[in-house]
Design a protein around this motif. Structure first.
Motif, PDB file in Angstrom:
ATOM      1  N   GLY A  75     -17.474  43.614  -4.088  1.00  0.00           N
ATOM      2  CA  GLY A  75     -17.426  44.187  -5.424  1.00  0.00           C
ATOM      3  C   GLY A  75     -17.340  43.180  -6.542  1.00  0.00           C
ATOM      4  N   THR A  76     -17.113  41.905  -6.203  1.00  0.00           N
ATOM      5  CA  THR A  76     -16.963  40.901  -7.265  1.00  0.00           C
ATOM      6  C   THR A  76     -18.232  40.762  -8.088  1.00  0.00           C
ATOM      7  N   VAL A  77     -19.373  40.647  -7.425  1.00  0.00           N
ATOM      8  CA  VAL A  77     -20.623  40.441  -8.154  1.00  0.00           C
ATOM      9  C   VAL A  77     -20.945  41.663  -9.014  1.00  0.00           C
ATOM     10  N   ASP A  78     -20.784  42.870  -8.448  1.00  0.00           N
ATOM     11  CA  ASP A  78     -21.036  44.084  -9.220  1.00  0.00           C
ATOM     12  C   ASP A  78     -20.169  44.119 -10.474  1.00  0.00           C
ATOM     13  N   THR A  79     -18.890  43.789 -10.310  1.00  0.00           N
ATOM     14  CA  THR A  79     -17.963  43.840 -11.442  1.00  0.00           C
ATOM     15  C   THR A  79     -18.288  42.759 -12.462  1.00  0.00           C
ATOM     16  N   ALA A  80     -18.627  41.554 -11.991  1.00  0.00           N
ATOM     17  CA  ALA A  80     -18.991  40.477 -12.908  1.00  0.00           C
ATOM     18  C   ALA A  80     -20.218  40.862 -13.734  1.00  0.00           C
ATOM     19  N   VAL A  81     -21.208  41.440 -13.099  1.00  0.00           N
ATOM     20  CA  VAL A  81     -22.409  41.871 -13.809  1.00  0.00           C
ATOM     21  C   VAL A  81     -22.043  42.901 -14.869  1.00  0.00           C
ATOM     22  N   ARG A  82     -21.139  43.797 -14.508  1.00  0.00           N
ATOM     23  CA  ARG A  82     -20.714  44.825 -15.468  1.00  0.00           C
ATOM     24  C   ARG A  82     -20.010  44.178 -16.665  1.00  0.00           C
ATOM     25  N   VAL A  83     -19.177  43.161 -16.415  1.00  0.00           N
ATOM     26  CA  VAL A  83     -18.528  42.439 -17.514  1.00  0.00           C
ATOM     27  C   VAL A  83     -19.586  41.842 -18.440  1.00  0.00           C
ATOM     28  N   ALA A  84     -20.580  41.181 -17.854  1.00  0.00           N
ATOM     29  CA  ALA A  84     -21.626  40.553 -18.658  1.00  0.00           C
ATOM     30  C   ALA A  84     -22.390  41.581 -19.490  1.00  0.00           C
ATOM     31  N   GLU A  85     -22.602  42.757 -18.923  1.00  0.00           N
ATOM     32  CA  GLU A  85     -23.345  43.796 -19.645  1.00  0.00           C
ATOM     33  C   GLU A  85     -22.615  44.275 -20.888  1.00  0.00           C
ATOM     34  N   MET A  94     -20.391  32.768 -19.182  1.00  0.00           N
ATOM     35  CA  MET A  94     -20.415  31.895 -18.018  1.00  0.00           C
ATOM     36  C   MET A  94     -19.734  32.593 -16.848  1.00  0.00           C
ATOM     37  N   ALA A  95     -20.329  32.470 -15.665  1.00  0.00           N
ATOM     38  CA  ALA A  95     -19.715  32.946 -14.432  1.00  0.00           C
ATOM     39  C   ALA A  95     -19.413  31.737 -13.559  1.00  0.00           C
ATOM     40  N   LEU A  96     -18.132  31.480 -13.308  1.00  0.00           N
ATOM     41  CA  LEU A  96     -17.699  30.387 -12.444  1.00  0.00           C
ATOM     42  C   LEU A  96     -17.237  31.032 -11.146  1.00  0.00           C
ATOM     43  N   VAL A  97     -18.056  30.954 -10.105  1.00  0.00           N
ATOM     44  CA  VAL A  97     -17.821  31.756  -8.912  1.00  0.00           C
ATOM     45  C   VAL A  97     -17.482  30.889  -7.711  1.00  0.00           C
ATOM     46  N   ALA A  98     -16.470  31.326  -6.977  1.00  0.00           N
ATOM     47  CA  ALA A  98     -16.098  30.698  -5.718  1.00  0.00           C
ATOM     48  C   ALA A  98     -16.687  31.511  -4.577  1.00  0.00           C
ATOM     49  N   GLY A  99     -16.364  31.095  -3.345  1.00  0.00           N
ATOM     50  CA  GLY A  99     -16.935  31.765  -2.189  1.00  0.00           C
ATOM     51  C   GLY A  99     -18.250  31.125  -1.796  1.00  0.00           C
ATOM     52  N   ASP A 100     -19.071  31.874  -1.115  1.00  0.00           N
ATOM     53  CA  ASP A 100     -20.380  31.384  -0.672  1.00  0.00           C
ATOM     54  C   ASP A 100     -21.439  32.389  -1.100  1.00  0.00           C
ATOM     55  N   PRO A 101     -21.804  32.379  -2.379  1.00  0.00           N
ATOM     56  CA  PRO A 101     -22.730  33.398  -2.879  1.00  0.00           C
ATOM     57  C   PRO A 101     -24.097  33.310  -2.219  1.00  0.00           C
ATOM     58  N   THR A 102     -24.656  34.445  -1.921  1.00  0.00           N
ATOM     59  CA  THR A 102     -26.004  34.493  -1.360  1.00  0.00           C
ATOM     60  C   THR A 102     -27.019  34.251  -2.461  1.00  0.00           C
ATOM     61  N   ALA A 103     -28.252  34.029  -2.061  1.00  0.00           N
ATOM     62  CA  ALA A 103     -29.318  33.854  -3.044  1.00  0.00           C
ATOM     63  C   ALA A 103     -29.455  35.103  -3.913  1.00  0.00           C
ATOM     64  N   THR A 107     -28.972  35.351  -7.969  1.00  0.00           N
ATOM     65  CA  THR A 107     -30.028  35.903  -8.816  1.00  0.00           C
ATOM     66  C   THR A 107     -29.481  36.983  -9.735  1.00  0.00           C
ATOM     67  N   ARG A 108     -28.650  37.866  -9.197  1.00  0.00           N
ATOM     68  CA  ARG A 108     -28.061  38.929 -10.022  1.00  0.00           C
ATOM     69  C   ARG A 108     -27.164  38.346 -11.106  1.00  0.00           C
ATOM     70  N   LEU A 109     -26.361  37.361 -10.741  1.00  0.00           N
ATOM     71  CA  LEU A 109     -25.475  36.735 -11.721  1.00  0.00           C
ATOM     72  C   LEU A 109     -26.274  35.972 -12.770  1.00  0.00           C
ATOM     73  N   GLU A 110     -27.315  35.284 -12.327  1.00  0.00           N
ATOM     74  CA  GLU A 110     -28.159  34.526 -13.257  1.00  0.00           C
ATOM     75  C   GLU A 110     -28.830  35.445 -14.257  1.00  0.00           C
ATOM     76  N   ASP A 111     -29.237  36.626 -13.810  1.00  0.00           N
ATOM     77  CA  ASP A 111     -29.866  37.595 -14.710  1.00  0.00           C
ATOM     78  C   ASP A 111     -28.865  38.152 -15.726  1.00  0.00           C
ATOM     79  N   ALA A 112     -27.581  38.163 -15.342  1.00  0.00           N
ATOM     80  CA  ALA A 112     -26.563  38.776 -16.199  1.00  0.00           C
ATOM     81  C   ALA A 112     -25.901  37.784 -17.144  1.00  0.00           C
ATOM     82  N   PHE A 113     -25.684  36.545 -16.670  1.00  0.00           N
ATOM     83  CA  PHE A 113     -24.942  35.551 -17.436  1.00  0.00           C
ATOM     84  C   PHE A 113     -25.869  34.447 -17.927  1.00  0.00           C
ATOM     85  N   GLY A 114     -25.457  33.792 -19.003  1.00  0.00           N
ATOM     86  CA  GLY A 114     -26.215  32.648 -19.482  1.00  0.00           C
ATOM     87  C   GLY A 114     -26.130  31.482 -18.524  1.00  0.00           C
TER      88      GLY A 114
END
Length: 233
Positions: A75-85, A94-103, A107-114
């Motif tokens: 749910g982190t990525v979904d929620t982060a995208v919602r914040v950006a929206e 800016m999204a500073l993300v830990a973990g091991d994000p998939t491609a 892509t979803r985060l890049e589309d949402a955040f600068g």
């Protein structure tokens, strides 16, 4: 928070990891002697549960929004995208993300955040967030092209982070240790009180766009320098 530059900023944590980052807050960088007047940046903060609700205009008032969380939590990525929206269209996000994000996550985060920066260590996230909030809220030692920095951070995509620490006599080596001057979107340097105009010129000469490299005098060690670079991957 409205600081001396009238920039509204917010530090947003998502889930347990993000909540811990917000609790740690920004760094306190106090030197015994300073070359520019400054205070600790003081962004507003917010914590959102993974999958938690975000209102349509929750972050629309902010000019700079730094969001952090771990993509290992569902749910982190979904929620982060919602914040950006919910951010303003002209905000630096800016999204500073830990973990091991998939491609797909990136892509979803890049589309949402600068800007999206994958960072494993929570301390590095804290350091970079402090750099960004300081940049937009405090006087800088080095001349900066804020228009170019804003443009870069609003549309830079996925970036890599590198940092190097050394003496001011080693500025070219610090740049090399950070991977060189190519594709740099933002540089931030912290220095001691021995940093001179000649040192600033030496540092600027390393970059094709020196106006995107800025920073403050914050170190107790007069000769110490710490360089942070964000570059396109």
């Amino acid at each position: 928070m409205v600081d001396q530059f009238r920039v509204h900023s917010c530090f947003v944590g998502i889930g347990a990891f993000g909540s811990e980052c917000i609790a740690d807050g920004v760094e306190h960088r106090e030197a015994t002697s300073k070359m520019v007047p400054d205070e600790d940046p003081d962004p507003a903060d917010a914590v959102v549960d993974c999958g938690g609700s975000v209102t349509d205009d929750q972050f629309s008032e902010f000019d700079v929004v730094v969001t952090t969380g771990s993509t290992a939590a569902d749910g982190t990525v979904d929620t982060a995208v919602r914040v950006a929206e919910t951010c303003a269209s002209d905000a630096v996000t800016m999204a500073l993300v830990a973990g091991d994000p998939t491609a797909a996550d990136l892509t979803r985060l890049e589309d949402a955040f600068g800007v999206v920066v994958p960072i494993e260590q929570a301390q590095r996230i804290r350091e970079l967030a402090t750099d960004v909030f300081s940049l937009f809220s405090q006087p800088m030692l080095l001349r900066a092209d804020y228009g170019q920095i804003n443009a870069n951070l609003r549309d830079a995509g996925v970036l890599s982070l590198s940092r190097s620490v050394g003496a001011r006599e080693e500025l070219p080596a610090l740049v090399d240790d950070c991977g060189g001057p190519e594709n740099v979107v933002l540089g931030y340097v912290e220095v001691g009180t021995e940093f001179t105009l000649a040192d600033a010129e030496t540092l600027a000469a390393q970059f094709e766009t020196p106006e995107i490299v800025t920073g403050q005098a914050t170190f107790d060690d007069p000769s110490k320098c710490r360089l942070t670079l964000l570059r396109r991957t």
